[in-house]
Scaffold this active site. Structure first.
Site, PDB file in Angstrom:
ATOM      1  N   ILE A   1       0.830  -1.214   0.000  1.00  0.00           N
ATOM      2  CA  ILE A   1       0.000   0.000   0.000  1.00  0.00           C
ATOM      3  C   ILE A   1       0.866   1.267   0.000  1.00  0.00           C
ATOM      4  CG2 ILE A   1      -0.369   0.247   2.515  1.00  0.00           C
ATOM      5  CD1 ILE A   1      -2.897   0.822  -0.371  1.00  0.00           C
TER       6      ILE A   1
ATOM      7  N   LYS B   1      -5.515   1.777   7.734  1.00  0.00           N
ATOM      8  CA  LYS B   1      -6.542   0.933   8.347  1.00  0.00           C
ATOM      9  C   LYS B   1      -6.021  -0.504   8.472  1.00  0.00           C
ATOM     10  CE  LYS B   1      -7.542  -1.735   4.850  1.00  0.00           C
ATOM     11  NZ  LYS B   1      -7.720  -3.138   4.740  1.00  0.00           N
TER      12      LYS B   1
HETATM   13  P1  NAP Z   1       2.549  -5.567   3.022  1.00  0.00           P
HETATM   14  O1  NAP Z   1       2.718  -5.465   1.551  1.00  0.00           O
HETATM   15  O2  NAP Z   1       2.743  -6.889   3.672  1.00  0.00           O
HETATM   16  O3  NAP Z   1       3.517  -4.488   3.672  1.00  0.00           O
HETATM   17  C1  NAP Z   1       3.638  -4.321   5.045  1.00  0.00           C
HETATM   18  C2  NAP Z   1       4.987  -3.737   5.314  1.00  0.00           C
HETATM   19  O4  NAP Z   1       5.123  -3.511   6.720  1.00  0.00           O
HETATM   20  C3  NAP Z   1       6.153  -4.651   4.934  1.00  0.00           C
HETATM   21  O5  NAP Z   1       6.712  -4.218   3.715  1.00  0.00           O
HETATM   22  C4  NAP Z   1       7.132  -4.546   6.097  1.00  0.00           C
HETATM   23  O6  NAP Z   1       8.384  -4.031   5.716  1.00  0.00           O
HETATM   24  C5  NAP Z   1       6.500  -3.469   6.959  1.00  0.00           C
HETATM   25  N1  NAP Z   1       6.800  -3.700   8.370  1.00  0.00           N
HETATM   26  C6  NAP Z   1       6.552  -4.795   9.121  1.00  0.00           C
HETATM   27  N2  NAP Z   1       7.022  -4.608  10.374  1.00  0.00           N
HETATM   28  C7  NAP Z   1       7.562  -3.377  10.415  1.00  0.00           C
HETATM   29  C8  NAP Z   1       8.194  -2.597  11.418  1.00  0.00           C
HETATM   30  N3  NAP Z   1       8.362  -3.066  12.657  1.00  0.00           N
HETATM   31  N4  NAP Z   1       8.630  -1.354  11.092  1.00  0.00           N
HETATM   32  C9  NAP Z   1       8.462  -0.862   9.855  1.00  0.00           C
HETATM   33  N5  NAP Z   1       7.865  -1.550   8.857  1.00  0.00           N
HETATM   34  C10 NAP Z   1       7.422  -2.790   9.138  1.00  0.00           C
HETATM   35  O7  NAP Z   1       1.095  -5.093   3.449  1.00  0.00           O
HETATM   36  P2  NAP Z   1       0.175  -4.003   2.739  1.00  0.00           P
HETATM   37  O8  NAP Z   1      -0.728  -4.658   1.751  1.00  0.00           O
HETATM   38  O9  NAP Z   1       0.985  -2.851   2.284  1.00  0.00           O
HETATM   39  O10 NAP Z   1      -0.758  -3.607   3.957  1.00  0.00           O
HETATM   40  C11 NAP Z   1      -0.262  -2.811   5.032  1.00  0.00           C
HETATM   41  C12 NAP Z   1      -1.453  -2.188   5.729  1.00  0.00           C
HETATM   42  O11 NAP Z   1      -2.142  -1.352   4.794  1.00  0.00           O
HETATM   43  C13 NAP Z   1      -2.470  -3.216   6.245  1.00  0.00           C
HETATM   44  O12 NAP Z   1      -2.995  -2.790   7.475  1.00  0.00           O
HETATM   45  C14 NAP Z   1      -3.561  -3.195   5.174  1.00  0.00           C
HETATM   46  O13 NAP Z   1      -4.825  -3.508   5.712  1.00  0.00           O
HETATM   47  C15 NAP Z   1      -3.505  -1.748   4.725  1.00  0.00           C
HETATM   48  N6  NAP Z   1      -3.990  -1.547   3.350  1.00  0.00           N
HETATM   49  C16 NAP Z   1      -3.587  -2.382   2.353  1.00  0.00           C
HETATM   50  C17 NAP Z   1      -4.108  -2.208   1.064  1.00  0.00           C
HETATM   51  C18 NAP Z   1      -3.697  -3.063  -0.096  1.00  0.00           C
HETATM   52  O14 NAP Z   1      -4.273  -2.926  -1.184  1.00  0.00           O
HETATM   53  N7  NAP Z   1      -2.714  -3.942   0.033  1.00  0.00           N
HETATM   54  C19 NAP Z   1      -5.027  -1.189   0.825  1.00  0.00           C
HETATM   55  C20 NAP Z   1      -5.356  -0.311   1.853  1.00  0.00           C
HETATM   56  C21 NAP Z   1      -4.831  -0.516   3.119  1.00  0.00           C
HETATM   57  P3  NAP Z   1       9.604  -4.942   5.144  1.00  0.00           P
HETATM   58  O15 NAP Z   1       9.063  -5.572   3.895  1.00  0.00           O
HETATM   59  O16 NAP Z   1      10.678  -3.944   4.897  1.00  0.00           O
HETATM   60  O17 NAP Z   1       9.898  -5.948   6.223  1.00  0.00           O
END
Ligand code: NAP
Length: 308
Positions: free
Chosen positions: A14, A90
Site C-alpha cells: 500500500i 486501516k
Molecule cells: P505488506 O505489503 O505486507 O507491507 C507491510 C509492510 O510492513 C512490509 O513491507 C514490512 O516491511 C513493513 N513492516 C513490518 N514490520 C515493520 C516494522 N516493525 N517497522 C516498519 N515496517 C514494518 O502489506 P500491505 O498490503 O501494504 O498492507 C499494510 C497495511 O495497509 C495493512 O494494514 C492493510 O490492511 C492496509 N492496506 C492495504 C491495502 C492493499 O491494497 N494492500 C489497501 C489499503 C490498506 P519490510 O518488507 O521492509 O519488512
C-alpha cells in the site's frame, strides 16, 4: 505555505501503490524519509526502523504508518511520544483499546492522530451519505467478496491473530457503512468461518441493526473468484441506493449518478494536511468496534485449510 515533512513507516504494497505516488503529487507534504526493516526507497533516506529514522531526521513532522497491523501500536506510540503527528493506515490497531490509548497519548502530546479509513474517501461515499439524510431506510445489504489469492498473494500476516482475515477488506465496507448510515449501528449476531490452518476468518456474515432497528446484513467472502463485489445496497421508502466498486460508483433506482473524479488517497492526504494545519485529531474506532464485536459474539464455523 511550507510543506509538511513526512516519513513513511512500512514500505509494502500500500505504501508503494498509494502513499508514495499521492505524496509525490501533493502540494501539502514532502516525503523526506522511510523506515522499513527490509526495503529502502531510491532517492529517499531509508532506515530499518522508526527509532533510527526519527533520531536521524528530527525535522520529520509527521509519519504515515503503512505497516502490518500487528506492529502498528508500538510504532505509533513511539512516534507520538517523540512529538510527531501520526496517520494510521486501516485498521488503526489490532484492538480498540490500542486506538483509544493512542488517542489519549496524542492529546497529551499536543499532536494529531488520524485513523485514516481510506475507503471513506472514495468519490461516491459522500454523495451517498448526503442522499440518505432524512430518508426512511427499510433494509441494507453489504456484499464484500474478493479473491484473497489475487489481491493479497503471500501476505501471511492476514492469517495470523490480529491480521483480521476477511475483515481486512471487510472493514473497508464497515468504514463506509458507518459513514453513510444516518444512525449508529449495533451488531446483533455473526458467523465466522475459520480455515483449520488460520487464526483469522476467511468468511463472515454479520447481522446488524441501525438506530431504528432496521436490519443490516453483511456478507464477506475472501474466496470469491470471477466477478469481485464490493457493494452496499440501501432500500428506502423513496428509492434504492446502490454503492458499488468499493464506494466509487453510485446509482439511484438503477440510474448512475455522476460524481467528481478524485483519487481516494489524494483526498485522504488533503484531509490529513487540514488536520495537521489546525492541530485537530480525527479518530474513529467504529468500524474496528464492529469487527471486535463480531469476534465477541460470533458463532464459529470450522472450514477446510486455506492453501495459497
Ligand atoms: P505488506 O505489503 O505486507 O507491507 C507491510 C509492510 O510492513 C512490509 O513491507 C514490512 O516491511 C513493513 N513492516 C513490518 N514490520 C515493520 C516494522 N516493525 N517497522 C516498519 N515496517 C514494518 O502489506 P500491505 O498490503 O501494504 O498492507 C499494510 C497495511 O495497509 C495493512 O494494514 C492493510 O490492511 C492496509 N492496506 C492495504 C491495502 C492493499 O491494497 N494492500 C489497501 C489499503 C490498506 P519490510 O518488507 O521492509 O519488512
Amino acid at each position: 505555505m511550507a510543506r509538511i515533512k513526512i516519513a513513511i513507516v512500512g514500505l509494502g504494497k500500500i505504501a508503494r501503490d498509494q502513499h508514495i505516488p499521492s505524496l509525490a503529487a501533493s502540494d501539502a507534504f514532502e516525503l523526506i524519509g522511510v523506515a522499513s526493516p527490509h526495503h529502502s526507497l531510491e532517492g529517499v533516506p531509508s532506515y530499518p526502523n522508526v527509532e533510527t529514522l526519527l533520531h536521524a531526521q528530527p525535522e520529520v513532522a509527521a509519519v504515515a504508518l503503512c505497516t502490518t497491523p500487528q506492529v502498528r501500536y508500538d510504532i505509533a506510540r513511539f512516534a507520538l511520544q517523540q512529538g510527531r503527528h501520526v496517520l494510521l493506515e486501516k485498521p488503526p490497531g489490532v484492538t480498540v483499546s490500542e486506538v483509544q490509548a493512542l488517542e489519549g497519548l496524542a492529546r497529551r502530546q499536543g499532536v494529531v492522530l488520524f485513523t485514516s479509513w481510506h475507503s471513506r474517501f472514495a468519490r461516491a461515499v459522500e454523495p451517498a451519505r448526503t442522499w440518505l439524510v432524512g430518508r426512511k431506510i427499510l433494509s441494507v445489504k453489504v456484499t464484500w467478496k474478493e479473491d484473497v489469492r489475487h489481491w493479497h498473494p503471500g501476505q501471511t500476516w492476514i492469517w495470523k491473530a490480529g491480521g483480521l482475515g476477511v475483515f481486512d477488506p471487510g472493514i473497508n465496507a464497515l468504514s463506509i457503512l458507518t459513514r453513510i448510515m444516518p444512525t449508529g449501528l449495533a451488531l446483533k449476531g455473526a458467523e465466522l468461518s475459520f480455515p483449520s490452518n488460520c487464526e483469522t476468518p476467511i468468511a463472515a456474515t454479520l447481522q446488524l441493526a441501525d438506530g431504528h432497528g432496521v436490519p443490516v446484513e453483511v456478507e464477506l467472502d475472501f474466496l470469491q473468484t470471477g466477478t469481485q463485489t464490493w457493494s452496499i445496497d440501501v432500500r428506502t421508502d423513496t428509492g434504492h441506493l446502490s454503492l458499488s466498486m468499493g464506494g466509487t460508483v453510485l446509482s439511484i433506482d438503477g440510474v448512475a449518478v455522476t460524481t467528481v473524479q478524485q483519487p481516494e488517497y489524494a483526498n485522504l492526504y488533503a484531509h490529513f494536511a487540514e488536520l495537521v494545519r489546525h492541530g485537530r485529531s480525527d479518530v474513529d474506532c467504529s468500524p474496528l468496534q464492529l469487527v471486535a464485536d463480531a469476534f465477541l459474539c460470533a458463532r464459529r464455523v470450522d472450514v477446510a485449510a486455506f492453501i495459497e
